[in-house]
Design an enzyme around this catalytic site. Structure first.
Site, PDB file in Angstrom:
ATOM      1  N   LYS A   1      53.938  -4.361  79.716  1.00 46.88           N
ATOM      2  CA  LYS A   1      52.890  -3.468  79.187  1.00 46.88           C
ATOM      3  C   LYS A   1      53.548  -2.268  78.524  1.00 46.88           C
ATOM      4  O   LYS A   1      54.542  -1.729  79.050  1.00 46.88           O
ATOM      5  CB  LYS A   1      52.007  -3.031  80.357  1.00 46.88           C
ATOM      6  CG  LYS A   1      50.803  -2.178  79.999  1.00 46.88           C
ATOM      7  CD  LYS A   1      50.012  -1.841  81.277  1.00 46.88           C
ATOM      8  CE  LYS A   1      48.749  -1.079  81.011  1.00 46.88           C
ATOM      9  NZ  LYS A   1      47.986  -0.826  82.264  1.00 46.88           N
TER      10      LYS A   1
ATOM     11  N   SER B   1      43.055  -2.043  81.917  1.00 45.67           N
ATOM     12  CA  SER B   1      43.771  -1.713  80.710  1.00 45.67           C
ATOM     13  C   SER B   1      44.906  -2.665  80.368  1.00 45.67           C
ATOM     14  O   SER B   1      45.355  -2.687  79.222  1.00 45.67           O
ATOM     15  CB  SER B   1      44.330  -0.291  80.803  1.00 45.67           C
ATOM     16  OG  SER B   1      45.306  -0.211  81.834  1.00 45.67           O
TER      17      SER B   1
ATOM     18  N   SER C   1      43.440  -2.039  86.688  1.00 46.22           N
ATOM     19  CA  SER C   1      43.965  -2.442  85.382  1.00 46.22           C
ATOM     20  C   SER C   1      44.842  -3.688  85.386  1.00 46.22           C
ATOM     21  O   SER C   1      45.172  -4.195  84.313  1.00 46.22           O
ATOM     22  CB  SER C   1      44.734  -1.284  84.746  1.00 46.22           C
ATOM     23  OG  SER C   1      43.829  -0.362  84.195  1.00 46.22           O
TER      24      SER C   1
END
Lengths: 487, 106
Positions: free
Chosen positions: A81, A156, A180
């Site tokens: 990420k 997210s 997330s």
């Protein structure tokens, strides 16, 4: 394996076996995944940057020295990420203000992955600064759900989950501040683990809510999460909140016998309103569990009613503090045309930060400001203790807490962008765990009637990642296996 | 608690943010009203915390159940944190020699 074009379909542990047996090389695996990324990326937009050249170079060097079984992730390509610092590549955090930020150091997680022989393949998309649950708030455009391209992947860590389900990589790392990792895993249909706060170092990860953030892995199966956690768990001299407790063995795990497994189902999470397809899929999963002999007990956790309010006060307060550093002075984007120092700060931040991030900074600044601090920030921290006490109390009598991950399936783009409070309230399933600090595992419970995945999550006592994975293996064996995404 | 425009402006000033960026002069009042209303709705929702008597509850600022574990304070060779100063200066928005440049403050 004769057909190298299909190597991308291998799960993490299968890929490892093939590499160690020399059925194929790390370079061949990397090429297969890069080809898969080239085909799927125009459809889903999971990656902010593909590190093709670097991955090829690393694979070549690994192949030159030959397979090393002592390295838990030897030759395994992994996506990261874009909130983790990876040396040599920009870290944008999905924000315009960091569009030109090139980190001079590497996150502990990334360093440990490299030491375990992993290959960093790509940096994945996310809601700006990890604030959001749909990956619609990335400054670089949204990621699409590989199961339904007109719908969000969750967030997210939406790029991480979408990439796993699209078979761009066998493993990914995301972060979970309020769900997330778990929520995008559920909405895309893969497995995701939020470890206990302190199990994995946060060093080198862009901070959002420092008392809530935790790094963790995503993969297509529960068992594939083990080697990923194993490589990164443990003490880190660069993060004093990283626990000194030694890591357990997360690789050699055995599915727990569902008979005798006591699962607590919080009424406050199971009795709310649900999408009917989600509800039906969850009910089916629960009856399968009961048929296999698991004990399901509905319990009251009355403090959960307050968790959304507590979370958004605390997360916003911590965000407003953490994001104060983005001022256009030392790094990041500086606006043009300002008149004085304050104007430069204001303009750089207003132009560089997106609407949702600015909203949370304002909320956090409000909660921390003189005159409101006691009524909001301190109050939320007090109720947080009550939520943690509720959580620990329930786990004294049950092995795990079992809860849905989302009351609705992946939604069409734009559904909630004008109604932030409703979107915040959807997070009630996942964010109590971050307030309490425990570990949670999200896995597919089945496919809803509309063809969208539905997830369930197990939550355990602090540092119970090993039993959590073992219980997850059991559930995975009981629930229907999801088909591959048609891409 | 309802939030008024004056409070919202004070908070934005503290946060070093503009409240209604990119809004033309004539529409600013409407945009601000909408923003303040939306902000007030979120803050209003937070007010449910007031239902609870927490006078005897110690705030929980970190979920850790164990004390933190600082390392020994010893220098480490090859520490990646001591990265090359040139790398750090190389990504600055504006430099003069080896100094960060900001608008004049005195």
């Amino acid at each position: 394996m004769g057909n190298n074009y299909e190597l991308h379909r291998l799960g993490l542990r299968d890929a490892r076996q093939g590499l160690l047996r020399r059925d194929f090389s790390a370079s061949e695996l990397v090429e297969s995944l890069l080809a898969r990324i080239a085909v799927t990326e125009p459809k889903i937009g999971a990656c902010l940057r593909v590190l093709g050249d670097e991955a090829r170079e690393t694979a070549k060097a690994l192949d030159a020295s030959g397979p090393d079984a002592s390295k838990g992730l030897w030759g395994i390509p992994i996506t990261i990420k874009d909130v983790y610092n990876v040396k040599g590549a920009p870290t944008t955090a999905g924000s315009k203000i960091l569009s030109n930020y090139l980190p001079s150091y590497e996150a502990t997680v990334v360093r440990r992955l490299r030491e375990a022989g992993a290959i960093i393949l790509a940096k994945t998309n996310l809601d700006e600064f990890a604030m959001g649950s749909s990956t619609e708030f990335s400054a670089y455009g949204p990621t699409r759900n590989p199961r339904a391209l007109d719908r969000v992947p969750g967030g997210s860590s939406g790029g991480a989950a979408a990439g796993i389900v699209a078979m761009q990589a066998p493993g990914a790392f995301g972060t979970d501040t309020g769900g997330s990792i778990r929520q995008p895993a559920a909405l895309c249909g893969c497995a995701g683990l939020k470890p206990t706060y302190g199990r994995v170092s946060r060093y080198g990860i862009i901070a959002y809510g420092s008392s809530l953030d935790q790094a963790g892995p995503l993969a297509r199966t529960v068992g594939d999460l083990g080697p990923l956690l194993q490589a990164v768990a443990g003490r880190d001299g660069r993060d004093s909140t990283a626990s000194a407790r030694g890591a357990d063995d997360y690789i050699n795990i055995v599915a727990k016998d569902p008979k005798g497994l006591t699962l607590a189902l919080p009424k406050e999470l199971w009795e709310g309103s649900f999408d009917t397809g989600v509800r039906a899929t969850l009910d089916k999963a629960l009856s399968r569990l009961k048929d296999q002999g698991a004990r399901l007990e509905y319990v009251g956790m009355p403090m959960l009613r307050y968790s959304v309010a507590v979370y958004y006060v605390i997360a916003a307060a911590e965000a407003s503090t953490n994001l104060a550093r983005y001022d256009g002075v030392r790094y990041g984007v500086r606006a043009q045309g300002y008149r004085d120092l304050l104007g430069m700060y204001r303009q750089s931040r207003t132009e560089g930060l997106g609407r949702e991030v600015r909203r949370r900074i304002l909320l956090g600044t409000f909660a921390l400001s003189s005159g409101y601090y006691d009524a909001y920030y301190k109050k939320a921290a007090q109720v947080r203790r009550l939520i943690q006490e509720d959580y620990l109390r329930v786990l004294e009598k049950a092995d795990f807490i079992l809860a849905p991950v989302s009351s609705i399936p992946a939604w069409p783009f734009g559904s909630f962008t004008e109604d932030p409070l409703t979107q915040y309230q959807l997070d009630i399933m996942t964010l109590p765990l971050n307030l309490a600090g425990g570990p949670g595992l999200s896995l597919p419970a089945g496919m809803g009637p509309d063809g969208l995945p539905v997830g369930l999550q197990l939550m355990g006592p602090p540092f119970a990642e090993r039993p959590l994975l073992e219980a997850g293996l059991a559930l995975e064996g009981i629930f229907p296996k999801l088909p591959e995404a048609a891409l | 608690m309802p939030v008024d425009l004056k409070t919202a402006k004070a908070i934005a000033a503290l946060a070093r943010l503009e409240l209604a960026p990119g809004v033309p002069e004539g529409e600013a009042q409407d945009a601000l009203g909408k923003l303040v209303g939306e902000f007030g709705k979120i803050v209003g929702y937070m007010d449910i915390l007031g239902e609870l008597d927490t006078s005897e509850v110690e705030p929980l600022y970190s979920p850790m159940l164990e004390p933190e574990t600082p390392r020994e304070d010893v220098p480490a060779k090859g520490d990646a944190r001591l990265s090359d100063a040139d790398d750090i200066l190389g990504i600055a928005p504006e430099l003069s020699g080896r100094f960060f440049v900001v608008p004049r403050v005195v």
